[in-house]
Structures are given as structure tokens and as C-alpha cells.
Scaffold this motif. Sequence first.
Motif, mmCIF file in Angstrom:
data_model
loop_
_atom_site.group_PDB
_atom_site.id
_atom_site.type_symbol
_atom_site.label_atom_id
_atom_site.label_comp_id
_atom_site.label_asym_id
_atom_site.label_seq_id
_atom_site.Cartn_x
_atom_site.Cartn_y
_atom_site.Cartn_z
ATOM 1 N N VAL A 59 2.097 35.179 76.339
ATOM 2 C CA VAL A 59 0.717 35.559 76.617
ATOM 3 C C VAL A 59 0.183 34.780 77.812
ATOM 4 O O VAL A 59 0.642 33.677 78.107
ATOM 5 C CB VAL A 59 -0.192 35.331 75.383
ATOM 6 C CG1 VAL A 59 0.225 36.202 74.228
ATOM 7 C CG2 VAL A 59 -0.176 33.876 74.970
ATOM 8 N N PRO A 60 -0.819 35.354 78.487
ATOM 9 C CA PRO A 60 -1.406 34.686 79.647
ATOM 10 C C PRO A 60 -2.154 33.402 79.257
ATOM 11 O O PRO A 60 -2.570 33.240 78.105
ATOM 12 C CB PRO A 60 -2.382 35.714 80.212
ATOM 13 C CG PRO A 60 -2.151 36.980 79.482
ATOM 14 C CD PRO A 60 -1.370 36.667 78.249
ATOM 15 N N PRO A 61 -2.366 32.518 80.220
ATOM 16 C CA PRO A 61 -3.065 31.256 79.951
ATOM 17 C C PRO A 61 -4.488 31.446 79.424
ATOM 18 O O PRO A 61 -4.973 30.632 78.653
ATOM 19 C CB PRO A 61 -3.080 30.533 81.293
ATOM 20 C CG PRO A 61 -2.282 31.337 82.236
ATOM 21 C CD PRO A 61 -1.888 32.614 81.582
ATOM 22 N N GLU A 62 -5.156 32.542 79.824
ATOM 23 C CA GLU A 62 -6.528 32.781 79.341
ATOM 24 C C GLU A 62 -6.544 32.989 77.835
ATOM 25 O O GLU A 62 -7.466 32.578 77.142
ATOM 26 C CB GLU A 62 -7.151 34.014 80.020
ATOM 27 C CG GLU A 62 -7.224 33.942 81.516
ATOM 28 C CD GLU A 62 -5.948 34.426 82.180
ATOM 29 O OE1 GLU A 62 -5.209 35.270 81.623
ATOM 30 O OE2 GLU A 62 -5.660 33.937 83.288
ATOM 31 N N VAL A 63 -5.516 33.655 77.318
ATOM 32 C CA VAL A 63 -5.413 33.886 75.876
ATOM 33 C C VAL A 63 -5.111 32.570 75.172
ATOM 34 O O VAL A 63 -5.692 32.268 74.127
ATOM 35 C CB VAL A 63 -4.334 34.950 75.565
ATOM 36 C CG1 VAL A 63 -4.150 35.113 74.068
ATOM 37 C CG2 VAL A 63 -4.702 36.280 76.205
ATOM 38 N N GLN A 64 -4.223 31.771 75.737
ATOM 39 C CA GLN A 64 -3.927 30.442 75.176
ATOM 40 C C GLN A 64 -5.202 29.604 75.127
ATOM 41 O O GLN A 64 -5.458 28.899 74.157
ATOM 42 C CB GLN A 64 -2.844 29.729 75.999
ATOM 43 C CG GLN A 64 -1.496 30.398 75.949
ATOM 44 C CD GLN A 64 -0.758 30.181 74.633
ATOM 45 O OE1 GLN A 64 -1.215 29.517 73.708
ATOM 46 N NE2 GLN A 64 0.421 30.764 74.540
ATOM 47 N N ALA A 65 -6.027 29.688 76.173
ATOM 48 C CA ALA A 65 -7.278 28.917 76.226
ATOM 49 C C ALA A 65 -8.250 29.371 75.140
ATOM 50 O O ALA A 65 -8.907 28.541 74.503
ATOM 51 C CB ALA A 65 -7.915 29.039 77.607
ATOM 52 N N LEU A 66 -8.351 30.672 74.913
ATOM 53 C CA LEU A 66 -9.229 31.174 73.839
ATOM 54 C C LEU A 66 -8.739 30.660 72.486
ATOM 55 O O LEU A 66 -9.538 30.209 71.663
ATOM 56 C CB LEU A 66 -9.289 32.697 73.839
ATOM 57 C CG LEU A 66 -10.007 33.329 72.651
ATOM 58 C CD1 LEU A 66 -11.441 32.841 72.530
ATOM 59 C CD2 LEU A 66 -9.948 34.840 72.742
ATOM 60 N N ALA A 67 -7.448 30.727 72.249
ATOM 61 C CA ALA A 67 -6.896 30.234 70.976
ATOM 62 C C ALA A 67 -7.223 28.763 70.799
ATOM 63 O O ALA A 67 -7.589 28.328 69.698
ATOM 64 C CB ALA A 67 -5.397 30.473 70.922
ATOM 65 N N ALA A 68 -7.149 27.970 71.847
ATOM 66 C CA ALA A 68 -7.471 26.534 71.759
ATOM 67 C C ALA A 68 -8.942 26.347 71.419
ATOM 68 O O ALA A 68 -9.291 25.480 70.600
ATOM 69 C CB ALA A 68 -7.131 25.845 73.074
ATOM 70 N N ARG A 69 -9.837 27.154 72.006
ATOM 71 C CA ARG A 69 -11.267 27.041 71.686
ATOM 72 C C ARG A 69 -11.531 27.433 70.241
ATOM 73 O O ARG A 69 -12.390 26.841 69.572
ATOM 74 C CB ARG A 69 -12.096 27.885 72.664
ATOM 75 C CG ARG A 69 -12.141 27.284 74.068
ATOM 76 C CD ARG A 69 -13.131 27.995 74.967
ATOM 77 N NE ARG A 69 -12.809 29.383 75.244
ATOM 78 C CZ ARG A 69 -11.992 29.791 76.214
ATOM 79 N NH1 ARG A 69 -11.384 28.931 76.996
ATOM 80 N NH2 ARG A 69 -11.792 31.096 76.401
ATOM 81 N N LEU A 70 -10.813 28.432 69.713
ATOM 82 C CA LEU A 70 -10.981 28.826 68.305
ATOM 83 C C LEU A 70 -10.559 27.696 67.375
ATOM 84 O O LEU A 70 -11.198 27.452 66.352
ATOM 85 C CB LEU A 70 -10.163 30.074 68.000
ATOM 86 C CG LEU A 70 -10.700 31.390 68.562
ATOM 87 C CD1 LEU A 70 -9.696 32.496 68.359
ATOM 88 C CD2 LEU A 70 -12.026 31.741 67.930
ATOM 89 N N ARG A 71 -9.486 27.002 67.737
ATOM 90 C CA ARG A 71 -9.019 25.884 66.906
ATOM 91 C C ARG A 71 -10.068 24.791 66.832
ATOM 92 O O ARG A 71 -10.287 24.196 65.779
ATOM 93 C CB ARG A 71 -7.713 25.319 67.465
ATOM 94 C CG ARG A 71 -6.555 26.247 67.308
ATOM 95 C CD ARG A 71 -5.270 25.621 67.881
ATOM 96 N NE ARG A 71 -4.285 26.639 68.105
ATOM 97 C CZ ARG A 71 -3.899 27.052 69.313
ATOM 98 N NH1 ARG A 71 -4.391 26.517 70.405
ATOM 99 N NH2 ARG A 71 -2.991 27.999 69.414
ATOM 100 N N VAL A 72 -10.724 24.516 67.950
ATOM 101 C CA VAL A 72 -11.735 23.456 68.009
ATOM 102 C C VAL A 72 -12.939 23.812 67.146
ATOM 103 O O VAL A 72 -13.525 22.965 66.496
ATOM 104 C CB VAL A 72 -12.152 23.181 69.463
ATOM 105 C CG1 VAL A 72 -13.356 22.283 69.539
ATOM 106 C CG2 VAL A 72 -10.988 22.591 70.232
ATOM 107 N N GLN A 73 -13.313 25.068 67.126
ATOM 108 C CA GLN A 73 -14.501 25.507 66.386
ATOM 109 C C GLN A 73 -14.313 25.497 64.887
ATOM 110 O O GLN A 73 -15.265 25.499 64.148
ATOM 111 C CB GLN A 73 -14.915 26.910 66.815
ATOM 112 C CG GLN A 73 -15.610 26.950 68.125
ATOM 113 C CD GLN A 73 -16.246 28.290 68.361
ATOM 114 O OE1 GLN A 73 -15.944 29.289 67.693
ATOM 115 N NE2 GLN A 73 -17.141 28.353 69.321
ATOM 116 N N SER A 74 -13.087 25.527 64.420
ATOM 117 C CA SER A 74 -12.837 25.620 62.968
ATOM 118 C C SER A 74 -13.054 24.324 62.261
ATOM 119 O O SER A 74 -12.974 23.269 62.719
ATOM 120 C CB SER A 74 -11.415 26.112 62.726
ATOM 121 O OG SER A 74 -11.307 27.433 63.191
#
Length: 112
Positions: A97-112
Motif C-alpha cells: 500500500v502507498p505511504p499515505e495509507v500507512q500514515a492513516l493506519a498509524a493515526r488510527l492506532r494513536v487514536q485508539s
Amino acid sequence: MTLYVACLCAAWCRTCESYQQIFEATCAELPQAGLHVRWIDIEDEAELIGDLDIETFPTLLIADDTQVRFAGPLAPQPETLRRVLRAHLDDARAAGVPPEVQALAARLRVQS
């Protein structure tokens, strides 16, 4: 291990509007321990979405604590969602997957 399942949609999208109940009901069928499910309106949560450009709705993101397992548009049918969820929740390999998708996944992890 925590798993994150996010459906990326828009409030103006009629397909998304009808798909939300299907998405929530289908995800509720999964074992809930360690599972974080989110319905994300890409306009309401633009800061969370970041530079990711969503062109097709609905778009599904499945990630674990370290990698994205799946990211892409999905036919808005319960059978398709079940099949994708089962396949990717059981498969620990990362998707290309592109880096933008990886970045979104990282932000979701932080919010949980």
C-alpha cells in the motif's frame, strides 16, 4: 494484537449511506476482542485522513499494530465484506500500500 477496520466514506454518498448499517452489522459478527471498528466520514475527519485521496466509496482499511493488511475500494455487499474481513483478519501479511495509507493506519492506532 489489535486489529483496526475502518470504512472510509462521505456523507453525501448515497451508497455509503445505505452501506453503513451493513458494515456495522457485519463487523459486529466478528470476535470483538482486540478489534477497533470505525466508520469515517472523510470530510468530517479530514485531519485524520491526511493526504490520502479517496476516490471510490466505500473504501476499506484493515490494519494491525504494525502494518496495513488491506486497503482499497469494496463492493457494498455484505458477502464481499465478510469474505475480505475473514481473509485479511486471518492473514498476517502486509498489503503493498502507498505511504499515505500507512500514515492513516498509524493515526488510527494513536487514536485508539
